[in-house]
Design a protein around this motif. Sequence first.
Motif, PDB file in Angstrom:
ATOM      1  N   TYR A 230      60.398  79.935  58.559  1.00 39.54           N
ATOM      2  CA  TYR A 230      59.231  80.564  58.804  1.00 39.54           C
ATOM      3  C   TYR A 230      58.280  81.313  57.990  1.00 39.54           C
ATOM      4  O   TYR A 230      58.800  82.399  57.389  1.00 39.54           O
ATOM      5  N   ALA A 231      57.125  81.165  57.879  1.00 39.76           N
ATOM      6  CA  ALA A 231      56.178  81.759  56.961  1.00 39.76           C
ATOM      7  C   ALA A 231      56.808  82.193  55.602  1.00 39.76           C
ATOM      8  O   ALA A 231      56.757  83.405  55.054  1.00 39.76           O
ATOM      9  N   GLY A 232      57.473  81.133  54.908  1.00 41.39           N
ATOM     10  CA  GLY A 232      57.764  81.228  53.758  1.00 41.39           C
ATOM     11  C   GLY A 232      59.253  81.874  53.554  1.00 41.39           C
ATOM     12  O   GLY A 232      59.842  82.103  52.420  1.00 41.39           O
ATOM     13  N   MET A 233      59.857  82.054  54.584  1.00 42.89           N
ATOM     14  CA  MET A 233      61.417  82.742  54.634  1.00 42.89           C
ATOM     15  C   MET A 233      62.258  81.649  55.555  1.00 42.89           C
ATOM     16  O   MET A 233      61.849  81.006  56.486  1.00 42.89           O
ATOM     17  N   ILE A 234      63.484  81.618  54.907  1.00 41.53           N
ATOM     18  CA  ILE A 234      64.383  80.707  55.749  1.00 41.53           C
ATOM     19  C   ILE A 234      65.003  81.954  56.860  1.00 41.53           C
ATOM     20  O   ILE A 234      65.785  82.764  56.618  1.00 41.53           O
TER      21      ILE A 234
END
Lengths: 344, 323
Positions: A230-234
């Motif tokens: 989500y938005a560049g994060m796991i």
Amino acid sequence: MSDTTSVIDVRNLDVVYHTANGPAKALFNIDMTISAGERIGLVGESGCGKSTLLKTIMGVLPPNGEVTCGAIHLGSTDLLKLSEDARRKTRWAEISMITQSALNALNPVKRIDAQIIEAVRAHREISKADGKALVAKLFEMVGVSPERAHDYPHQFSGGMRQRAVIAMALALEPKVIIADEPTTALDVIVQDQIFTRLRALQIERGFSMILVTHDIALVVENCGRICVMYAGMIVETGETHDIVRRPRHPYTIGLLNAVSVLGSTKEPIAIPGSPPNLFDKLEGCRFAPRCPLASALCHGQVPPATPLDNGHSVRCHHWEQADEFARRASDPNVWGTAVQSETT
Amino acid sequence: MSAFWFRRLWQTVLTLLTMLTLMFFMFRMLPGDPMATVISPALYPKAQETLRIQFGLDKPLWEQYFVYLKNLAVFDFGLSFHTGRPVADEISGRLLNTILLVFPSMIAAYGLGALVGAIVGWRRGSKIETVLVFLSTSLQSAPVFWLSMLAILFFSIRLDLFPIGHIVSPGMFPEENWRMYFSADFLHHLALPFMVNTLYQFCFPFLLMRSSILATVGEDYIELAKMKGLTDRRVLYHHAMRNSLLPLATTLPMTLGWAVAGSVVIETVFSWPGLGLLMVEAVGRSDYPVVQAAFLLIAVLTVAGTLIADLLYTLLDPRIVNE
Ligand SMILES: Nc1ncnc2c1ncn2[C@@H]1O[C@H](COP(=O)(O)OP(=O)(O)O)[C@@H](O)[C@H]1O
Ligand SMILES: [Mg+2]
């Protein structure tokens, strides 16, 4: 650093795109391990950074993309520390990729067999006859008549082109094949055929596979392990059946909610709102603005990756409330309130 | 031969025929009587009439038109008003001179333009890029006669490196036979107009190639080519450049037309005895048969260039013939 079975080990990776509007923090604190012979799925809404992660692994980030921290281990070598030429040699030979738009991935003015042999030649010598035999073998593996190998891409249908790209990805027998939304441009029947073929090949050849998609149902069907982005994060990762049975991140719950289960009366619901702007400051949990469980803590502090049992890991301050939340998550009003409270 | 080429050939014939027809009627609609230079209005009306009948001018226009077509079919362009010799003889040597000036410099300009444009576009943002783009855009908008005169002023007069004009030194080849084309003297004379023309023609393919490469860089197949582990050079030359050549091939007929037409100016400044210079001279003398034939040949050169460009295009893009 990496255990014996891991093929690719991504640690603490941050990637930034430099743009006229300032830096866009496209990837933040990514940890991901791909073990030998496994099929792992990477899911998330489009724009969450899946392709960026893959391009970073392949080393083909566009010129404005920069890895600001982290390491990508292939076996025991850190790919990010290699010289450009050494890096080039690992491409395709160790990790190959079936790209998002295979329809445009083949050069329109070159014959398909030539494009495949070219990939082989970049890494080792191969005679004309051997090259031809190899292409024929690869075409048989992916289920296209070898007689068509000398065609131009425009003479192929979409599904055939996708198969040709798969053939190309198999050419050097890499340890890992990455498939970035390999079937988004194809119809459902062809999509199904291609996945069946890919699964069979993976089992037969034993390479590891990263399947990237915004469609969680595809991952559930095809992969043993899932990473939810989500938005560049796991935000959550674990065995597929663990995650499907007991998701611990509200976003994962939302994603699973959005899938209509065949034969069930459950209405699919989309998560209201949209991902954050990557140019913003992005303090705390990036999902907080859309999360019904969000508290002051969430807005102020990035949740750490919390390890649970069986390799399951989640980045949520309130993961313990997940079971209770999952029961009411199928009610659209639960999601609506979060967005309303954000806008007021 | 495929249906494509059949269609293409047929189109060419049609284009040529249209051009012939337009040219025939255009010259006859121009104000002023072309025959005035041949049949003096001072002659007796009776003598004038006889001459008209000799030239076939008493016949209806459509009949004259068919005679004209019939003559063209056997390369009979009539007699020059000025020298009285057959126009075909007057013009053939001139045609060769123009071809020798225009085509090599077009090939050089396109070869260089494509290569430099590709490299500069591939390494986006270099200083050389800024300088070259600035120079090319300025050069492109400069009039070619001015460039030619500057070149003569500097290289011929100031530095005395090249002759000022003409195709060979006076008196070197009194007979003007084929031997002169193989002489160092000819090359020495060709050098300066060739360079000016090349430089001038370089700008367009250079700028086009650069922007074409910039558009290609983001294509998926370029990314895939990189991911395959190809060297940067191979990706550039075998994938990016190969595809970026397509717009160059599409615009080649147009620029070839400009170049052939533009040779009128260069030939005049350099006193290069080509078709263009001949045309200028013939217009000055109201030598209509010569003008008309020169016009026609320039048009044919352009159409032939278009056909060559098409051939190139089909070699470059397999999608054309196959569809
Ligand atoms: N070259 C680039 N320059 C700036 N921003 C980019 C670039 N490529 C991608 N992005 C941004 O990075 C984010 C992640 O993109 P991407 O990795 O393509 O997502 P996904 O593959 O999950 O759809 C998006 O917000 C996108 O707009
Ligand atoms: Mg993507």
